[in-house]
Design a protein around this motif. Structure first.
Motif, mmCIF file in Angstrom:
data_model
loop_
_atom_site.group_PDB
_atom_site.id
_atom_site.type_symbol
_atom_site.label_atom_id
_atom_site.label_comp_id
_atom_site.label_asym_id
_atom_site.label_seq_id
_atom_site.Cartn_x
_atom_site.Cartn_y
_atom_site.Cartn_z
ATOM 1 N N VAL A 126 -16.369 -67.433 -31.290
ATOM 2 C CA VAL A 126 -16.485 -66.304 -30.364
ATOM 3 C C VAL A 126 -16.140 -66.811 -28.961
ATOM 4 O O VAL A 126 -16.995 -67.255 -28.195
ATOM 5 C CB VAL A 126 -17.897 -65.668 -30.420
ATOM 6 C CG1 VAL A 126 -18.058 -64.583 -29.353
ATOM 7 C CG2 VAL A 126 -18.153 -65.087 -31.805
ATOM 8 N N ARG A 127 -14.818 -66.790 -28.662
ATOM 9 C CA ARG A 127 -14.309 -67.257 -27.367
ATOM 10 C C ARG A 127 -13.308 -66.234 -26.849
ATOM 11 O O ARG A 127 -12.608 -65.587 -27.628
ATOM 12 C CB ARG A 127 -13.596 -68.603 -27.529
ATOM 13 C CG ARG A 127 -14.482 -69.710 -28.050
ATOM 14 C CD ARG A 127 -13.679 -70.998 -28.255
ATOM 15 N NE ARG A 127 -14.490 -72.010 -28.933
ATOM 16 C CZ ARG A 127 -15.381 -72.788 -28.318
ATOM 17 N NH1 ARG A 127 -15.576 -72.665 -27.020
ATOM 18 N NH2 ARG A 127 -16.080 -73.679 -28.998
ATOM 19 N N ASP B 268 -14.931 -56.863 -29.268
ATOM 20 C CA ASP B 268 -14.434 -57.836 -30.247
ATOM 21 C C ASP B 268 -15.568 -58.270 -31.163
ATOM 22 O O ASP B 268 -15.367 -58.572 -32.331
ATOM 23 C CB ASP B 268 -13.885 -59.081 -29.536
ATOM 24 C CG ASP B 268 -12.780 -58.730 -28.541
ATOM 25 O OD1 ASP B 268 -11.861 -57.997 -28.945
ATOM 26 O OD2 ASP B 268 -12.853 -59.166 -27.379
ATOM 27 N N VAL B 269 -16.759 -58.311 -30.571
ATOM 28 C CA VAL B 269 -17.936 -58.767 -31.299
ATOM 29 C C VAL B 269 -19.097 -57.845 -30.949
ATOM 30 O O VAL B 269 -19.296 -57.521 -29.776
ATOM 31 C CB VAL B 269 -18.299 -60.222 -30.880
ATOM 32 C CG1 VAL B 269 -19.647 -60.641 -31.454
ATOM 33 C CG2 VAL B 269 -17.206 -61.190 -31.327
ATOM 34 N N ASP C 132 -18.601 -69.890 -23.034
ATOM 35 C CA ASP C 132 -17.138 -69.868 -22.983
ATOM 36 C C ASP C 132 -16.690 -69.055 -21.781
ATOM 37 O O ASP C 132 -17.102 -67.905 -21.622
ATOM 38 C CB ASP C 132 -16.559 -69.269 -24.276
ATOM 39 C CG ASP C 132 -15.030 -69.292 -24.258
ATOM 40 O OD1 ASP C 132 -14.462 -70.380 -24.459
ATOM 41 O OD2 ASP C 132 -14.418 -68.234 -24.013
ATOM 42 N N GLU C 133 -15.832 -69.659 -20.948
ATOM 43 C CA GLU C 133 -15.405 -68.978 -19.704
ATOM 44 C C GLU C 133 -14.744 -67.639 -19.983
ATOM 45 O O GLU C 133 -14.760 -66.747 -19.147
ATOM 46 C CB GLU C 133 -14.395 -69.832 -18.915
ATOM 47 C CG GLU C 133 -14.968 -70.943 -18.090
ATOM 48 C CD GLU C 133 -15.105 -72.235 -18.885
ATOM 49 O OE1 GLU C 133 -14.105 -72.961 -18.989
ATOM 50 O OE2 GLU C 133 -16.211 -72.477 -19.411
ATOM 51 N N GLY C 134 -14.109 -67.519 -21.164
ATOM 52 C CA GLY C 134 -13.367 -66.294 -21.466
ATOM 53 C C GLY C 134 -14.240 -65.165 -22.010
ATOM 54 O O GLY C 134 -13.779 -64.035 -22.162
ATOM 55 N N LEU D 272 -28.416 -70.034 -32.325
ATOM 56 C CA LEU D 272 -27.578 -68.908 -32.759
ATOM 57 C C LEU D 272 -26.374 -68.734 -31.828
ATOM 58 O O LEU D 272 -25.262 -68.453 -32.287
ATOM 59 C CB LEU D 272 -28.390 -67.603 -32.780
ATOM 60 C CG LEU D 272 -29.387 -67.423 -33.921
ATOM 61 C CD1 LEU D 272 -30.107 -66.085 -33.760
ATOM 62 C CD2 LEU D 272 -28.703 -67.484 -35.288
ATOM 63 N N ALA D 273 -26.598 -68.901 -30.526
ATOM 64 C CA ALA D 273 -25.487 -68.788 -29.566
ATOM 65 C C ALA D 273 -24.453 -69.887 -29.826
ATOM 66 O O ALA D 273 -23.243 -69.629 -29.817
ATOM 67 C CB ALA D 273 -26.025 -68.865 -28.130
#
Length: 399
Positions: A99-100, A162-163, A122-124, A89-90
């Protein structure tokens, strides 16, 4: 009796299709004695299926009986199959849904495994997890994830997200549309996205899984009623998928400018629910006979001291007579006792000391990994899949 209205669409219910009383109110509380475990047996299930939208709910649910504090333990990450599901899922969120560089809020993050997995990819990404049962450091993943040991609520309205992710929470909420409206109110960006996961009631009804109705879960969805609840709360639904071998629903949605009425079910789920109710008593009796036959051959254990196991034990072995013990991979549960019935919870390596010949399983998703675990450890226990109705088939799992 007072009129029972559907919490999602407000339609009056014609009556409960299933009543169980008493039931253990907690399926995932750590309990230190058989007496304390049996004292948890005091809730009532009164399951209704809405004839209009197909939502299934416990009209007798009383949330004040539940405590989701530090003793609440439903971590499933000790299982490789479940771990693979969470990691998948991730991956889906980051790789397929982009999703970044996102601020991810998780409502009911448990011990935080999923949120960490999304942020690490993701680093962001950064994450905030809310859960009163969270145990662990306040911050993690180089400070990009932080945890709040409380429920997500009105005071989160100014939180920029955002999410929003919410897995295995909405089924614990008696008014799910309220939770969705709250989430909707925290989303100030039209491009924000929400992802929810919850059990699929059609899977439960179609497969006659009697141990999947229990007190902690007061709200059960079909794909259509889940989409309907989201639409009513002001979301546009992008996708609803069946995941984890069909047992769970995964919904993806984004904010809409206004709420809609939602999709109709035309009584399909109510009919499935009625059929389920007709077979429940005979199914319990058959399972009891089956456990008696297995026990005649030597001590029987049940695999899994979580919600399914607690419910099955309460239905077929309330006096703790047929099952010697319950096995669980979660070290926090080992040495404790099963809520409701007080069966002792043991580790797999304890099975020889209990002279266990057979272990029964409530979830076929874990059959292969459990067989491997027993073989690798050299533990001669036969596994029986209780979802396979016919006796002859289960003997294929001789270990």
């Amino acid at each position: 009796a007072p009129m029972t209205r559907c919490p999602v669409c407000g339609t009056t219910s014609p009556g409960a299709f299933l009543v169980r009383d008493p039931v253990a109110v907690h399926q995932n509380l750590l309990v230190d004695s058989p007496e304390a475990a049996r004292a948890l047996n005091r809730g009532r299930l009164e399951m209704h299926a809405c004839p209009a939208c197909g939502f299934v709910f416990n009209a007798a649910f009383d949330g004040s009986r539940l405590t989701y504090g530090a003793a609440y333990e439903n971590t499933q990450s000790y299982s490789p199959s479940f771990e693979a599901h969470v990691e998948g899922l991730a991956d889906h969120l980051v790789s397929d849904r982009g999703v970044r560089g996102a601020r991810v809020v998780e409502v009911g993050c448990g011990k935080g495994a999923f949120l960490r997995a999304v942020v690490r990819r993701d680093e962001g990404n950064e994450g905030i997890g809310f859960d009163p049962s969270y145990i662990g450091p306040d911050e993690d993943v180089d400070g990009r994830v932080r945890f709040e040991r409380r429920f997500y609520g009105e005071d989160c309205l100014d939180l920029r997200a955002d999410v929003v992710v919410c897995r295995h929470v909405i089924e614990h909420i008696p008014d799910p549309v309220d939770l969705l409206r709250l989430v909707r109110a925290t989303l100030h960006d039209a491009n924000a996205r929400v992802f929810f996961e919850t059990p699929c009631v059609e899977w439960i009804l179609a497969h006659e899984v009697i141990w999947d109705f229990f007190y902690e879960h007061c709200s059960y969805f079909t794909a259509a009623s889940l989409a309907s609840a989201f639409e009513r709360a002001g979301f546009a639904v992008d996708a609803v998928r069946h995941v984890f071998g069909g047992q769970y629903l995964w919904i993806e949605a984004h904010p809409a400018s206004h709420g809609q009425a939602g999709t109709a079910d035309e009584g399909r789920v109510a009919a499935m629910a009625a059929a389920f109710a007709r077979m429940e008593a005979s199914r319990v009796a058959a399972l009891r006979r089956r456990l008696e036959r297995l026990a005649a051959d030597g001590p029987v254990a049940m695999w899994g001291a979580a919600a399914k196991g607690v419910t099955l034990a309460g239905l077929v072995d309330p006096a703790a007579r047929l099952l010697s013990c319950v096995v669980d991979l979660n070290p926090n549960k080992q040495g404790r006792f099963l809520p409701g019935t007080g069966h002792p919870i043991v580790a797999p390596e304890d099975l020889p000391a209990w002279k266990v010949r057979t272990a029964v399983m409530t979830n076929p998703n874990y059959l292969d990994e459990t067989g491997r675990l027993l073989r690798d450890a050299g533990i001669p226990v036969r596994l029986v899949d209780l979802m396979q109705e016919r006796e002859g088939e289960v003997d294929a799992h001789h270990r």
